[in-house]
Scaffold this active site. Sequence first.
Site, PDB file in Angstrom:
ATOM      1  CD  GLU A 105      -3.371   8.427   7.753  1.00  0.00           C
ATOM      2  OE1 GLU A 105      -2.551   9.353   7.870  1.00  0.00           O
ATOM      3  OE2 GLU A 105      -3.177   7.443   7.011  1.00  0.00           O
TER       4      GLU A 105
ATOM      5  CG  ASP B 239      -1.886   1.165   1.241  1.00  0.00           C
ATOM      6  OD1 ASP B 239      -2.383   1.505   0.153  1.00  0.00           O
ATOM      7  OD2 ASP B 239      -2.147   1.742   2.304  1.00  0.00           O
ATOM      8  CB  SER B 240       0.141   4.746  -0.900  1.00  0.00           C
ATOM      9  OG  SER B 240      -1.091   4.807  -0.206  1.00  0.00           O
TER      10      SER B 240
ATOM     11  CB  CYS C 249     -10.040   5.265  -0.307  1.00  0.00           C
ATOM     12  SG  CYS C 249      -8.602   5.832   0.626  1.00  0.00           S
ATOM     13  CB  THR C 250      -7.058   0.969   2.025  1.00  0.00           C
ATOM     14  OG1 THR C 250      -6.205   2.109   2.041  1.00  0.00           O
ATOM     15  CG2 THR C 250      -6.742   0.094   0.846  1.00  0.00           C
ATOM     16  CG  HIS C 251      -7.248   5.477   5.249  1.00  0.00           C
ATOM     17  ND1 HIS C 251      -6.286   5.179   4.320  1.00  0.00           N
ATOM     18  CD2 HIS C 251      -6.576   5.932   6.345  1.00  0.00           C
ATOM     19  CE1 HIS C 251      -5.098   5.442   4.832  1.00  0.00           C
ATOM     20  NE2 HIS C 251      -5.238   5.899   6.048  1.00  0.00           N
TER      21      HIS C 251
ATOM     22  CE1 TYR D 295       3.031   5.684  -3.177  1.00  0.00           C
ATOM     23  CE2 TYR D 295       1.934   3.866  -4.277  1.00  0.00           C
ATOM     24  CZ  TYR D 295       3.041   4.372  -3.630  1.00  0.00           C
ATOM     25  OH  TYR D 295       4.143   3.578  -3.447  1.00  0.00           O
ATOM     26  N   GLY D 296      -2.593   9.250  -3.637  1.00  0.00           N
ATOM     27  CA  GLY D 296      -3.885   9.663  -4.180  1.00  0.00           C
ATOM     28  C   GLY D 296      -3.894  10.977  -4.925  1.00  0.00           C
TER      29      GLY D 296
ATOM     30  CB  CYS E  59      -2.528   1.114  -2.855  1.00  0.00           C
ATOM     31  SG  CYS E  59      -2.574   2.856  -3.243  1.00  0.00           S
ATOM     32  CG  ASN E  60      -9.102   1.486  -3.653  1.00  0.00           C
ATOM     33  OD1 ASN E  60      -9.969   1.023  -4.372  1.00  0.00           O
ATOM     34  ND2 ASN E  60      -8.999   1.166  -2.371  1.00  0.00           N
ATOM     35  CB  THR E  61      -4.009   5.535  -5.693  1.00  0.00           C
ATOM     36  OG1 THR E  61      -4.933   6.221  -4.843  1.00  0.00           O
ATOM     37  CG2 THR E  61      -3.458   6.512  -6.703  1.00  0.00           C
TER      38      THR E  61
END
Lengths: 274, 274
Positions: free
Chosen positions: A155, A13-14, A187-189, A45-46, A76-78
């Site tokens: 975060e 992931d980023s 998005c992973t978050h 990365y987004g 990572c989605n991006t």
Amino acid sequence: MDNEKEKAIGVFDSGVGGLTVFRELMKQMPRERLIFFGDTARVPYGSKSKETVTRYSEQIIRFLRTQNVKAIVAACNTASALALDDIEKNADFPIIGVVKPGAYAASQATKNGKIGLIGTEATISSGMYERLLKDINPDARIIGKACPLFVPLVEEGLLDDPVTTEIAGRYLAGLIDSGIDTLIMGCTHYPLIKDTLQKTVGDAVKLINPAYETARECSLMLEEKGLLNDKDIELGETAYRFFVSDEAEKFKSIANMILPLGILGAKKIAIEDY
Amino acid sequence: MDNEKEKAIGVFDSGVGGLTVFRELMKQMPRERLIFFGDTARVPYGSKSKETVTRYSEQIIRFLRTQNVKAIVAACNTASALALDDIEKNADFPIIGVVKPGAYAASQATKNGKIGLIGTEATISSGMYERLLKDINPDARIIGKACPLFVPLVEEGLLDDPVTTEIAGRYLAGLIDSGIDTLIMGCTHYPLIKDTLQKTVGDAVKLINPAYETARECSLMLEEKGLLNDKDIELGETAYRFFVSDEAEKFKSIANMILPLGILGAKKIAIEDY
């Protein structure tokens, strides 16, 4: 470890958000060894370009291959949206991103063909979800909305907070007005604020978690290829290893918010050298 | 350009926020040529380690030196706080960060010796402002607070918004309770929400803008060294040039929010090669 089946799955992931995918892999495949790499020196990365994200992803895959993995998951989605097409072309081993499984699950879930997509600027503007979905279900329509504040809000730990609810209301108003019946958390978050998102869009809208779908897809793919590990992990073995590109303290605090493990730390590597 | 005085000043930041410093340099020294570098491929620095931020800053300084600059301004609080000590040791040319001028101005402004400092995680935990302040004014005390949501809120354009006011209220409550009479805006984005910050802390608290103080310090330093440009920039000359490490569209939109120029674009360079 000579047995191909016993090799680890590499996950990258980023940053640390991809641990939501790692968590799903742990849950769905408890016998698998997992290696995580988080690019904490270059996160996020987004907001970055396709070229930059592809270069970064290629370096990470070169690193993970030195760890002798049997497959790689781009958590990572991006990276999945921007870089995976190019990377898959040159890959001689299984590699899975989060976008395809997410798009597939959404196309199965929708009844009215109106699918909402939330994610980073880069994921939304890549048009990747649209392209994949057109192949699966030509009648479906994706309505995208970039939500750049969600990651910093998560975060900061504001998972269930009036500010996050307020921002969710603003970001999602347009999607709700469009009449979507399905919403991809691209998005992973975002699965960490799933409850706030569900309350905002209402129970009639089905939330799609690409992390869950990706772990499922990974499991099926390994089974097909005869690569699923069939022996239990031995007690005391370190089945999960963590690498990062920066020694950010943040890794630990957010990792422990996502994973039920009590992570002691991660090893720092110089990713630019790969 | 043979004349040393006519050379440009190099200005760098982790991203685009440093343009608030660039703006002050433009205002206070209208005869100076300026070159900006924004590390948009690796932004932000605020959550990264000293080692990583120092390596990134050194690469940028090597790049700016290829542009034949007469001095360099580190417009990034995190880079100034984490990397500048090491960099200055090896520098054979003038280099100015934003931390020293900010700390000096705060020590002049405070009456009760209680100075608030807001910035990124890295800037706050570096303790750099404290160390500098102890030298200038041993009685002064810094009370720091990391405010990681301010940068994304600014970049979403929520400069004057109830959400930003709410978050400012939470972040600053402890500082207000401590009885500070001075507050250092220790991150380049923060001057853009100056009004919200001032309303939150009240008029009795003096806000310090390191961008303004740094431009002043830079002007004095160049004058001392006889390096101030004394000729007007010619009409039609491109006095301001912009470089970035990623082609993020974001640069343009945020740059045009900060600078009164109508920036057409920036040139992308491969910063990792320096």
